[in-house]
Design a protein around this motif. Structure first.
Motif, PDB file in Angstrom:
ATOM      1  N   LEU A 105      47.321 104.811  90.330  1.00  0.00           N
ATOM      2  CA  LEU A 105      47.908 106.271  89.903  1.00  0.00           C
ATOM      3  C   LEU A 105      47.393 106.461  88.600  1.00  0.00           C
ATOM      4  O   LEU A 105      47.730 105.822  87.445  1.00  0.00           O
ATOM      5  CB  LEU A 105      49.256 106.202  89.865  1.00  0.00           C
ATOM      6  CG  LEU A 105      50.171 107.352  89.358  1.00  0.00           C
ATOM      7  CD1 LEU A 105      49.745 108.626  90.139  1.00  0.00           C
ATOM      8  CD2 LEU A 105      51.678 107.376  89.092  1.00  0.00           C
ATOM      9  N   PRO A 117      47.688 109.641  85.710  1.00  0.00           N
ATOM     10  CA  PRO A 117      47.982 110.710  85.597  1.00  0.00           C
ATOM     11  C   PRO A 117      47.052 111.788  85.350  1.00  0.00           C
ATOM     12  O   PRO A 117      46.226 111.702  84.655  1.00  0.00           O
ATOM     13  CB  PRO A 117      48.805 110.633  84.590  1.00  0.00           C
ATOM     14  CG  PRO A 117      49.557 109.154  84.612  1.00  0.00           C
ATOM     15  CD  PRO A 117      48.182 108.604  84.928  1.00  0.00           C
ATOM     16  N   SER A 118      47.314 113.083  86.020  1.00  0.00           N
ATOM     17  CA  SER A 118      46.256 114.188  85.993  1.00  0.00           C
ATOM     18  C   SER A 118      46.659 115.227  84.810  1.00  0.00           C
ATOM     19  O   SER A 118      45.822 115.894  84.179  1.00  0.00           O
ATOM     20  CB  SER A 118      45.885 115.023  87.175  1.00  0.00           C
ATOM     21  OG  SER A 118      47.164 115.717  87.559  1.00  0.00           O
ATOM     22  N   ASP A 176      50.928 115.052  90.093  1.00  0.00           N
ATOM     23  CA  ASP A 176      51.320 113.483  89.695  1.00  0.00           C
ATOM     24  C   ASP A 176      52.482 112.959  90.425  1.00  0.00           C
ATOM     25  O   ASP A 176      52.488 112.156  91.001  1.00  0.00           O
ATOM     26  CB  ASP A 176      51.607 113.405  88.080  1.00  0.00           C
ATOM     27  CG  ASP A 176      50.155 113.815  87.249  1.00  0.00           C
ATOM     28  OD1 ASP A 176      49.058 113.470  87.947  1.00  0.00           O
ATOM     29  OD2 ASP A 176      50.381 113.947  86.254  1.00  0.00           O
ATOM     30  N   LEU A 188      55.782 106.987  88.384  1.00  0.00           N
ATOM     31  CA  LEU A 188      54.929 107.838  87.356  1.00  0.00           C
ATOM     32  C   LEU A 188      55.409 107.742  85.836  1.00  0.00           C
ATOM     33  O   LEU A 188      54.462 107.933  84.971  1.00  0.00           O
ATOM     34  CB  LEU A 188      55.131 109.195  87.839  1.00  0.00           C
ATOM     35  CG  LEU A 188      54.773 110.560  87.387  1.00  0.00           C
ATOM     36  CD1 LEU A 188      53.175 110.323  87.082  1.00  0.00           C
ATOM     37  CD2 LEU A 188      55.377 111.894  87.698  1.00  0.00           C
TER      38      LEU A 188
END
Length: 401
Positions: A25, A27-28, A34, A51
């Protein structure tokens, strides 16, 4: 609201599946995207913990070791590594043969740093989530779940504490009794974790085995047990006040210390044992704004004497001289005179100053309200220092030294 981790979350994040998901993962910055990515990786039940951990790790990059587990509060409150390393070096010099207990260890930052220079370190916290994270972050450390007010170590240990300086609602507190745990209670708590109803609590200050990291704005008159108050800054920002009890400092040593840390290695210390011979004088070539740790420690005169500077006024932190000390913010004085708003406006127009930094000391002037009234225009930039000197107000037009 930050995500509220559970011990079960920590167990998942430290499992093989959790580690694999954290590695996948990235994060964008788009919350909806996300959240969707986290749910696809681990399902809705685990997505929040995954997250939040990825986001907190991104915030910790460059400040703390990679791959640690955090809560939002723990990351916000964590002692900066250079500050923790400075404290550990001081403790190593005076307590190398003693047990050192980090009684508010949280996720393990200070425990890890202390363990790098000391052999007998114990970390303790009451929060089961943070303690579980600390066990992951510092796997070789000795960690126990214990109340800071009844630490699970024998008498003679050195206690290191960093009480929380905010309430559960996020309000910043400044009085010792409002901290968690209360600072006064820390200074009088028993040092052995076994309860003994027949024994009165002993003042830790009396045996000299406590150092507390606390708010720089604390009224230190409220902590009479502290033999030394040390204000610590890092790269120009005041980070903490460290309170050292009598057994950890020289009996005849300073009562106040300013420790200026810099990541480029050009730090220094000033204490109230230093010479404070400092004249009050007319403004020279430069104005010098001492580091905030020096100012808050009340050591401006000592700093000035070291560098051959003088004070504009006994009540002002600004110093003046003919050359600036290395590595400190200073300004070259272009012109100066009595301050009135009209005179300042005329000077800035003559100098074609359209961008002005306004610094105020000792005057009831709001820079944000003053700036639009000056009706600035022009291509030049300038710094204006407005200060009460003696019984009058003075304006100093400056540029970086």
């Amino acid at each position: 609201m930050p995500y509220a981790f559970t011990p079960d979350d920590v167990g998942f994040l430290t499992s093989g599946a959790g580690r694999e998901a954290l590695g996948s993962l990235v994060p964008s910055g788009d919350p909806l995207r996300d959240v969707g990515a986290a749910r696809r990786l681990v399902g809705e039940e685990r997505a929040g913990a995954l997250l939040e951990t990825a986001l907190l790790r991104a915030r910790a990059v460059g400040r703390f070791p990679d791959g640690w587990l955090w809560t939002a509060d723990a990351l916000e409150q964590a002692t900066a590594l250079p500050v923790a390393e400075h404290r550990a070096r001081r403790l190593a010099a005076v307590a190398a043969d003693r047990v050192v207990a980090d009684v508010t260890c949280s996720v393990g930052v200070e425990t890890a740093v202390l363990s790098s220079v000391l052999d007998r370190v114990v970390g303790a916290d009451l929060d089961p989530v943070r303690l579980a994270m600390a066990r992951c972050n510092v796997p070789d450390a000795r960690l126990v779940r214990a109340d800071a007010l009844a630490p699970a170590v024998r008498p003679g240990a050195v206690l290191v504490a960093d009480p929380a300086r905010r309430t559960a609602a996020g309000r910043r507190v400044r009085r010792p009794e409002e901290m968690t745990p209360p600072l006064d209670a820390l200074a009088t708590s028993q040092r052995c974790g076994t309860a003994d109803a027949q024994r009165q609590p002993r003042r830790i200050a009396d045996t000299g085995d406590l150092v507390v990291s606390t708010a720089p704005g604390l009224d230190f008159a409220l902590t009479p047990w502290a033999r030394e108050v040390e204000l610590v800054s890092l790269d120009g920002r005041v980070r903490e006040a460290a309170l050292w009890s009598a057994g950890l400092v020289d009996r005849d040593g300073p009562a106040r210390r300013a420790t200026v840390l810099r990541t480029d290695g050009a730090g220094y210390e000033v204490t109230d044992a230093d010479d404070d011979t400092c004249p009050v004088r007319e403004v020279g070539t430069v104005l010098v704004d001492p580091d905030g740790a020096v100012v808050r420690a009340g050591l401006v005169r000592q700093y000035a004497a070291r560098h051959g500077l003088g004070q504009l006024d006994p009540q002002l932190a600004y110093l003046t001289g003919d050359a600036p000390p290395p590595g400190i913010r200073s300004f070259r004085v272009v012109e100066h005179g009595p301050y009135t708003e009209k005179a300042l406006r005329q000077t800035l127009r003559r100098r074609e100053a359209g961008r002005v930094e306004i610094l105020v000391r000792g005057l009831d002037v709001d820079p944000n309200r003053l700036r639009p009234r000056l009706k600035l225009s022009g291509p030049q930039a300038a710094t204006v220092v407005l200060a009460r000197v003696g019984r009058g107000a003075r304006a100093y037009l400056c540029e970086p030294a």
